[in-house]
Design a protein around this motif. Structure first.
Motif, mmCIF file in Angstrom:
data_model
loop_
_atom_site.group_PDB
_atom_site.id
_atom_site.type_symbol
_atom_site.label_atom_id
_atom_site.label_comp_id
_atom_site.label_asym_id
_atom_site.label_seq_id
_atom_site.Cartn_x
_atom_site.Cartn_y
_atom_site.Cartn_z
ATOM 1 N N SER A 1 0.864 -1.186 0.000
ATOM 2 C CA SER A 1 0.000 0.000 0.000
ATOM 3 C C SER A 1 0.898 1.232 0.000
ATOM 4 C CB SER A 1 -0.899 -0.018 1.236
ATOM 5 O OG SER A 1 -0.137 0.090 2.402
ATOM 6 N N PRO A 2 0.475 2.294 -0.684
ATOM 7 C CA PRO A 2 1.351 3.467 -0.779
ATOM 8 C C PRO A 2 1.424 4.283 0.505
ATOM 9 C CG PRO A 2 -0.729 3.850 -1.927
ATOM 10 C CD PRO A 2 -0.769 2.437 -1.434
ATOM 11 N N ILE A 3 2.424 5.159 0.528
ATOM 12 C CA ILE A 3 2.482 6.212 1.557
ATOM 13 C C ILE A 3 2.149 7.515 0.847
ATOM 14 C CG2 ILE A 3 4.045 7.561 2.990
ATOM 15 C CD1 ILE A 3 4.533 5.203 4.378
ATOM 16 N N TYR A 4 1.309 8.298 1.486
ATOM 17 C CA TYR A 4 0.876 9.549 0.873
ATOM 18 C C TYR A 4 1.274 10.715 1.768
ATOM 19 C CZ TYR A 4 -2.351 13.290 -0.457
ATOM 20 O OH TYR A 4 -2.888 14.494 -0.815
ATOM 21 N N HIS A 5 1.900 11.714 1.169
ATOM 22 C CA HIS A 5 2.289 12.910 1.915
ATOM 23 C C HIS A 5 1.117 13.896 1.918
ATOM 24 C CE1 HIS A 5 5.207 16.580 2.329
ATOM 25 N NE2 HIS A 5 4.479 16.378 3.398
ATOM 26 N N ALA A 6 0.478 14.068 3.040
ATOM 27 C CA ALA A 6 -0.691 14.949 3.135
ATOM 28 C C ALA A 6 -0.199 16.395 3.268
ATOM 29 C CB ALA A 6 -1.560 14.545 4.318
ATOM 30 N N GLU A 7 0.201 16.977 2.133
ATOM 31 C CA GLU A 7 0.869 18.278 2.174
ATOM 32 C C GLU A 7 -0.052 19.418 2.592
ATOM 33 O OE1 GLU A 7 4.005 19.269 -0.929
ATOM 34 O OE2 GLU A 7 3.133 17.421 -1.753
ATOM 35 N N ARG A 8 -1.273 19.411 2.034
ATOM 36 C CA ARG A 8 -2.180 20.536 2.362
ATOM 37 C C ARG A 8 -2.523 20.520 3.843
ATOM 38 N NH1 ARG A 8 -7.514 21.261 -0.200
ATOM 39 N NH2 ARG A 8 -7.296 23.399 0.523
ATOM 40 N N TRP A 9 -2.816 19.317 4.331
ATOM 41 C CA TRP A 9 -3.206 19.213 5.746
ATOM 42 C C TRP A 9 -2.022 19.591 6.642
ATOM 43 C CZ3 TRP A 9 -4.051 14.538 9.382
ATOM 44 C CH2 TRP A 9 -4.997 14.862 10.369
ATOM 45 N N SER A 10 -0.812 19.129 6.275
ATOM 46 C CA SER A 10 0.389 19.459 7.061
ATOM 47 C C SER A 10 0.563 20.971 7.143
ATOM 48 C CB SER A 10 1.647 18.858 6.413
ATOM 49 O OG SER A 10 1.514 17.481 6.205
ATOM 50 N N LYS A 11 0.430 21.614 5.970
ATOM 51 C CA LYS A 11 0.635 23.064 5.897
ATOM 52 C C LYS A 11 -0.398 23.780 6.759
ATOM 53 C CE LYS A 11 2.554 25.381 2.177
ATOM 54 N NZ LYS A 11 2.625 25.527 0.714
ATOM 55 N N GLN A 12 -1.643 23.299 6.659
ATOM 56 C CA GLN A 12 -2.707 23.949 7.417
ATOM 57 C C GLN A 12 -2.481 23.837 8.926
ATOM 58 O OE1 GLN A 12 -7.058 22.651 7.539
ATOM 59 N NE2 GLN A 12 -7.021 24.217 5.959
ATOM 60 N N LEU A 13 -1.972 22.687 9.360
ATOM 61 C CA LEU A 13 -1.730 22.505 10.796
ATOM 62 C C LEU A 13 -0.467 23.235 11.235
ATOM 63 C CD1 LEU A 13 -2.710 18.733 11.137
ATOM 64 C CD2 LEU A 13 -4.005 20.712 11.961
ATOM 65 N N GLY A 14 0.397 23.551 10.269
ATOM 66 C CA GLY A 14 1.531 24.415 10.574
ATOM 67 C C GLY A 14 2.627 23.772 11.408
ATOM 68 N N GLY A 15 2.834 22.489 11.278
ATOM 69 C CA GLY A 15 3.921 21.841 12.012
ATOM 70 C C GLY A 15 4.536 20.749 11.175
ATOM 71 N N ALA A 16 4.624 19.552 11.778
ATOM 72 C CA ALA A 16 5.304 18.435 11.135
ATOM 73 C C ALA A 16 4.642 18.041 9.821
ATOM 74 C CB ALA A 16 5.307 17.235 12.084
ATOM 75 N N GLN A 17 5.441 17.408 8.956
ATOM 76 C CA GLN A 17 4.908 16.833 7.719
ATOM 77 C C GLN A 17 4.165 15.542 8.069
ATOM 78 O OE1 GLN A 17 5.194 18.667 4.960
ATOM 79 N NE2 GLN A 17 6.222 20.052 6.398
ATOM 80 N N ILE A 18 2.971 15.384 7.513
ATOM 81 C CA ILE A 18 2.156 14.215 7.842
ATOM 82 C C ILE A 18 2.133 13.263 6.656
ATOM 83 C CG2 ILE A 18 -0.152 13.420 8.484
ATOM 84 C CD1 ILE A 18 -0.542 16.288 9.683
ATOM 85 N N TYR A 19 2.460 12.019 6.947
ATOM 86 C CA TYR A 19 2.430 10.965 5.938
ATOM 87 C C TYR A 19 1.396 9.923 6.346
ATOM 88 C CZ TYR A 19 6.747 12.971 4.174
ATOM 89 O OH TYR A 19 7.688 13.831 3.647
ATOM 90 N N LEU A 20 0.644 9.418 5.369
ATOM 91 C CA LEU A 20 -0.404 8.434 5.660
ATOM 92 C C LEU A 20 -0.044 7.097 5.027
ATOM 93 C CD1 LEU A 20 -3.520 10.656 4.769
ATOM 94 C CD2 LEU A 20 -2.425 10.386 7.010
ATOM 95 N N LYS A 21 -0.078 6.035 5.832
ATOM 96 C CA LYS A 21 0.086 4.690 5.279
ATOM 97 C C LYS A 21 -1.299 4.238 4.851
ATOM 98 C CE LYS A 21 2.050 0.653 4.455
ATOM 99 N NZ LYS A 21 2.686 0.451 3.137
ATOM 100 N N ARG A 22 -1.462 3.999 3.526
ATOM 101 C CA ARG A 22 -2.801 3.856 2.957
ATOM 102 C C ARG A 22 -3.328 2.419 3.016
ATOM 103 N NH1 ARG A 22 -4.615 7.831 -0.485
ATOM 104 N NH2 ARG A 22 -6.561 6.697 -0.113
ATOM 105 N N GLU A 23 -3.551 1.916 4.220
ATOM 106 C CA GLU A 23 -4.170 0.587 4.351
ATOM 107 C C GLU A 23 -5.622 0.602 3.875
ATOM 108 O OE1 GLU A 23 -2.594 -2.496 5.507
ATOM 109 O OE2 GLU A 23 -1.029 -1.158 4.806
ATOM 110 N N ASP A 24 -6.178 1.804 3.757
ATOM 111 C CA ASP A 24 -7.559 1.916 3.262
ATOM 112 C C ASP A 24 -7.668 1.492 1.799
ATOM 113 O OD1 ASP A 24 -5.986 4.227 2.671
ATOM 114 O OD2 ASP A 24 -7.803 5.280 2.047
ATOM 115 N N LEU A 25 -6.515 1.444 1.112
ATOM 116 C CA LEU A 25 -6.570 1.076 -0.308
ATOM 117 C C LEU A 25 -6.456 -0.424 -0.538
ATOM 118 C CD1 LEU A 25 -4.442 3.978 -1.826
ATOM 119 C CD2 LEU A 25 -6.925 3.704 -1.787
ATOM 120 N N ASN A 26 -6.301 -1.198 0.560
ATOM 121 C CA ASN A 26 -6.298 -2.661 0.405
ATOM 122 C C ASN A 26 -7.654 -3.159 -0.095
ATOM 123 O OD1 ASN A 26 -3.745 -2.837 1.524
ATOM 124 N ND2 ASN A 26 -4.505 -3.263 3.589
#
Lengths: 273, 623
Positions: free
Chosen positions: B285-310
């Motif tokens: 399953s891919p890893i997705y960089h949630a750039e917009r959400w990260s920017k909006q929260l104004g801190g760390a970069q958030i990456y999602l492990k996409r188990e939802d795509l199984n």
């Protein structure tokens, strides 16, 4: 000598198997349990197994699950069960009482606290269904120090090395589960049970009770011929569920008497002594 | 790492604390642990009541060690029942079996004579976390106040060494520089009178502990870490896990353990599993960089492990597939499963269809009402869904009922458990099947960002997606780990499902773990907006990770989870499961506390399509 040992010694002179009825403490209401315990003795019980209700009785069939639910709904707590035994002891100093149930309420109370309170109440043994010898640690020793026999289950699939281990950990008596499944299941194969009991007896002198699947006088009589004790649970608890409260004592006494008569009439002593 | 990176300050324990004031001062001065003496003959002995007061007064992150000398096991248990001890320390002639019987991490004290072989003793106590080396003085047990000849300490100790015996502010620096121990233990050396500590002496002692390279942290050993050796042969993770079942289940579990041990290393089995994971489930399953959400929260970069795509929309299929392939190898023709929200039931029904196995799914009558769509999916897949009407009619009762079915039909039936709970070998087996999540993610993060994430976040009900992500990162000490429980309507309301945050250890469903229960040890009913987290227990490995402090367990409420559900949907175009929304909600709090150069990896364990009705209903919308 413990009450359990004394009981089995007496029975061996009578050449008769023990009758061990099971009821759930607090079912249908806590106030009725002590009266029911006396009724069991009056009907001919040799030892009483008193169930400690638990919210998640994983090894029990629907009949005993419902008894647990009724007891808990009526507000029964572990300390109430101990108190029932204490009250029972005020009139009956002889009949052994074994508590049967699941580990968590006891772990929550604390093993030492439980053992002390059980000893003070006059409990003689404890069978914790979900505590195999692999997990027993020092609990068995703690129980024995408080005059509580740790009673363990054996099953048709228990392998020889574990039979040995269980026999070493146990005292009082052993409880052989006569079939695969949960309490109250049907179909008892007496011949298969007899063979397994012979295997177990290679490892122990302890009396062996047989339970799970004994529903009536006929099956009790069959099991009595091959074992040292007959345990009847679901069939009795089902009657408690089906009987109006006013008739409980009479119904329970009569059913236990029927079982006891069936066991006694099958006693080898009648034929051979 | 350079040698400088390996410099650590040896851990410090101040022993023989007898009152809360001394404990507080020791903590403020920076001790790592305090020792309480449960040995009546010692002038520093404490009662249970004193001990409780001391523990109550301690700030967080201070380890409490209970010291015993040839005590009766029942006494140790009684103390453990009443005082929250983190570690046991045995100073007498206790055997290894005795020390291990309490199922708590322990330290064995050794009184050093000229001929004492420290490494031989280390081998006699394989489970001991460390050896505490004290001076031998005839007739005196515990704090002797004199030093021994440190030359007798082996250069390559087999266990971490805690140096004790006559340490004081005057000799501590020299001692650490000479011995380079894992930790140091002091009692009499920082006292003004027996049992009364001296603040100035404690301060001087702690200041005097220099940085050093402890033998025990010397890297490049081939011995597996403590994480890789868990659980033990009977399934214990520290004091948790185990096999708490009726005798009728012991042999079936032993057979399962045997089969699993055999096939997990069987190349053909592994090849079949890998093939199906790739072609059928759709891994990796891919890893997705949630750039917009990260920017909006104004801190760390958030990456999602996409188990939802199984395939089937969640991580559940990883373990269902592994177990079903094992069932087939064992010659079983029928599989059973329990399910709460229906995701694990759907995954099991799916693999049963794929392998041509009969499938029965147990589901609480209440859950059947709430999850009609998943019930229909399972039936479409050919499974029989059996309503469970006992107890609270939810997931825990479905698990009870599946166990009852298994014990009755064990000859032809394999029980596929959906989470890392249940009796051994289930917690370890399900973890191993789910660990592919973390293995993939660790490699993907290194490839995408060139480094490991700073923090992991996953929701914890039973905890299978969480342990699947965490497990391959446990040895990476720099990666912080957050498991997120369901706080429901709030941890103070009783309407939640957060045993690690608000429960107590107990025994349920075949293992010892943190549980939600009432004050009579009866299991409580739980609540969460997310059915998949609505369970009163948790996998035993999580309980252990909590106790040893490797993972942090936090909780977020229904409302916070719902808020994160909407945020991800609107900002990233991904509808997350309500379970996974709990992990996202905590990430939402954590991210702003970190810098944009740092990263958080969140396990997006499932897709939210199944929850649309729940969310719509909450917002008063009829679909």
């Amino acid at each position: 000598m413990s009450r359990i040992t004394a009981c089995f010694q007496q029975l061996s002179t009578e050449k008769r198997a023990a009758l061990i009825p099971f009821i759930t403490g607090g079912d249908p209401k806590p106030a009725q349990t002590v009266g029911l315990m006396h009724a069991l003795v009056k009907g001919g019980a040799d030892i009483i197994e008193l169930g400690m209700p638990f919210s998640d009785p994983m090894a029990d069939g629907p009949v005993i699950q419902r008894a647990s639910e009724r007891a808990l709904a009526a507000g029964t707590r572990l300390k109430d069960i101990l108190d029932m035994v204490r009250q029972f002891r005020q009139q009956d100093a002889k009949t052994p009482v074994v508590l049967m149930g699941y580990l968590n309420p006891i772990e929550y109370m604390g093993y030492e606290t439980f053992a002390k309170a059980a000893q003070a109440a006059g409990v003689d043994g404890a069978l914790l269904v979900d505590l195999p010898p692999e997990e027993v640690g020092d609990i068995g020793e703690l129980f024995q120090r408080h005059d509580l026999d740790p009673i363990f289950l054996l099953s048709p699939t228990t392998q020889p090395e574990r039979i040995q281990r269980i026999c070493q950990a146990a005292s009082g008596y052993l409880y052989y589960v006569s079939l695969k499944g949960v309490t109250g299941s049907a179909n008892l194969d007496t011949k298969a049970v007899a063979e397994k009991l012979a295997e177990i007896r290679q490892y122990t002198q302890l009396p062996i009770g047989v339970g799970f699947g004994i529903r009536d006088a006929a099956s009790a009589a069959q099991v009595a011929q091959i074992s040292d004790a007959v345990v009847v649970g679901s069939a009795l608890v089902q009657r408690i569920e089906d009987t109006p409260e006013a008739d409980l004592i009479d119904t329970v006494t009569a059913f236990v008497r029927e079982l006891r008569n069936a066991i006694s009439s099958e006693a080898p002593s009648a034929a051979t002594a | 790492m350079t040698p400088a990176d390996l410099l650590t300050r040896p851990r410090i324990k101040i022993c023989g604390i007898t009152n809360p004031q001394d404990a507080i001062i020791a903590s403020q001065l920076g001790t790592d642990a305090i020792g309480l003496v449960f040995y009546q003959a010692s002038p520093r002995a404490v009662t249970v009541t004193q001990a409780q007061a001391i523990v109550q007064a301690l700030p967080p992150f201070i380890t409490v060690v209970g010291l015993f000398v040839n005590a009766e096991a029942a006494y140790v248990r009684a103390v453990l029942n009443q005082v929250a001890l983190d570690r046991l320390q045995f100073h007498g002639e206790e055997t290894a079996a005795y020390c291990e019987s309490f199922r708590r991490p322990y330290i064995k004290a050794v009184r050093m004579r000229p001929d004492t072989d420290v490494n031989a003793i280390a081998q006699q106590y394989p489970q001991a976390q460390a050896l505490l080396l004290d001076s031998y003085v005839k007739g005196v047990k515990g704090g002797t106040g004199v030093t021994f000849d440190w030359q007798h300490i082996p250069a390559q100790p087999l266990k971490p060494i805690i140096l004790a015996g006559g340490l004081s502010p005057e000799n501590i620096t020299h001692a650490v520089n000479t011995v380079a121990p894992y930790g140091v233990d002091v009692s009499g050396g920082v006292e003004q009178a027996k049992g009364i500590k001296d603040a100035a002496k404690m301060a001087a002692f702690i200041r005097g502990v220099p940085m050093s390279i402890a033998h025990s942290v010397t890297p490049a050993t081939d011995t597996p870490s403590e994480f890789e050796t868990q659980p033990d042969a009977l399934g214990h993770f520290g004091p948790y896990g185990g096999v708490f079942v009726a005798e009728t289940l012991m042999q079936p579990l032993a057979e399962l353990q045997q089969a699993y041990t055999h096939y997990r290393n069987d190349p053909e089995f592994k090849a079949e599993l890998d093939r199906d994971l790739h072609h059928y489930v759709g891994r990796p399953s891919p890893i997705y960089h949630a750039e917009r959400w990260s920017k909006q929260l104004g801190g760390a970069q958030i990456y999602l492990k996409r188990e939802d795509l199984n395939h089937t929309g969640a991580h559940k299929i990883n373990a269902a597939l592994g177990q079903a392939l094992l069932a087939k190898r064992m010659g079983k023709t029928r599989i059973i499963a329990e399910t709460g929200a229906g995701q694990h039931g759907v995954a099991s029904a799916t693999v049963a269809a794929r392998l041509g196995l009969e499938c029965v799914v147990y589901m609480g009558a209440e859950d059947i009402k709430r999850q009609a769509v998943n019930v229909y999916r399972m039936r479409l897949l050919g499974a029989e869904v059996r309503a469970v009407t006992s107890g609270s009619k939810t997931l825990k009762d479905a698990l009870n009922e599946a166990m009852r079915d298994w014990v009755t039909n064990v000859d032809n039936t394999f029980y596929i458990i959906g989470t890392v709970a249940g009796p051994h070998p289930y917690p370890a087996m399900v973890r191993d099947f789910q660990a592919i999540i973390g293995r993939e993610a660790r490699a993907q993060m290194l490839e995408m960002t060139g480094r490991l994430p700073d923090a992991l976040c996953a929701c914890v009900g039973g905890g299978s997606n969480a342990i699947g992500l965490f497990y391959p990162f446990l040895n990476d000490a720099e990666v912080k780990i957050y498991g997120v429980e369901a706080a429901g309507e709030g941890l103070d309301t009783l309407r939640h499902a957060a045993p690690l945050n608000a429960g107590k250890p107990g025994v349920l469903h075949g293992n010892r773990t943190y549980l939600m229960m009432n004050d009579d040890g009866q299991i409580s009913e739980t609540h969460s907006i997310s059915a998949g987290l609505d369970y009163p227990g948790v996998g035993p490995e999580h309980s252990w990770l909590k106790d040893i402090g490797r993972a942090n367990y936090v909780a977020v409420t229904d409302d916070e989870a719902l808020n994160a559900f909407h945020a991800l949907t609107r900002i990233e175009g991904i509808i997350p499961a309500l379970e996974s929304s709990h992990a996202l909600a905590y990430c939402q709090k954590l991210a702003p506390t970190l810098s944009p150069e740092q990263s958080i990896l969140v396990n997006l364990s499932g897709r939210g399509d199944k929850d649309i009705n729940t969310v719509a209903t909450l917002e008063g919308i009829q679909i």
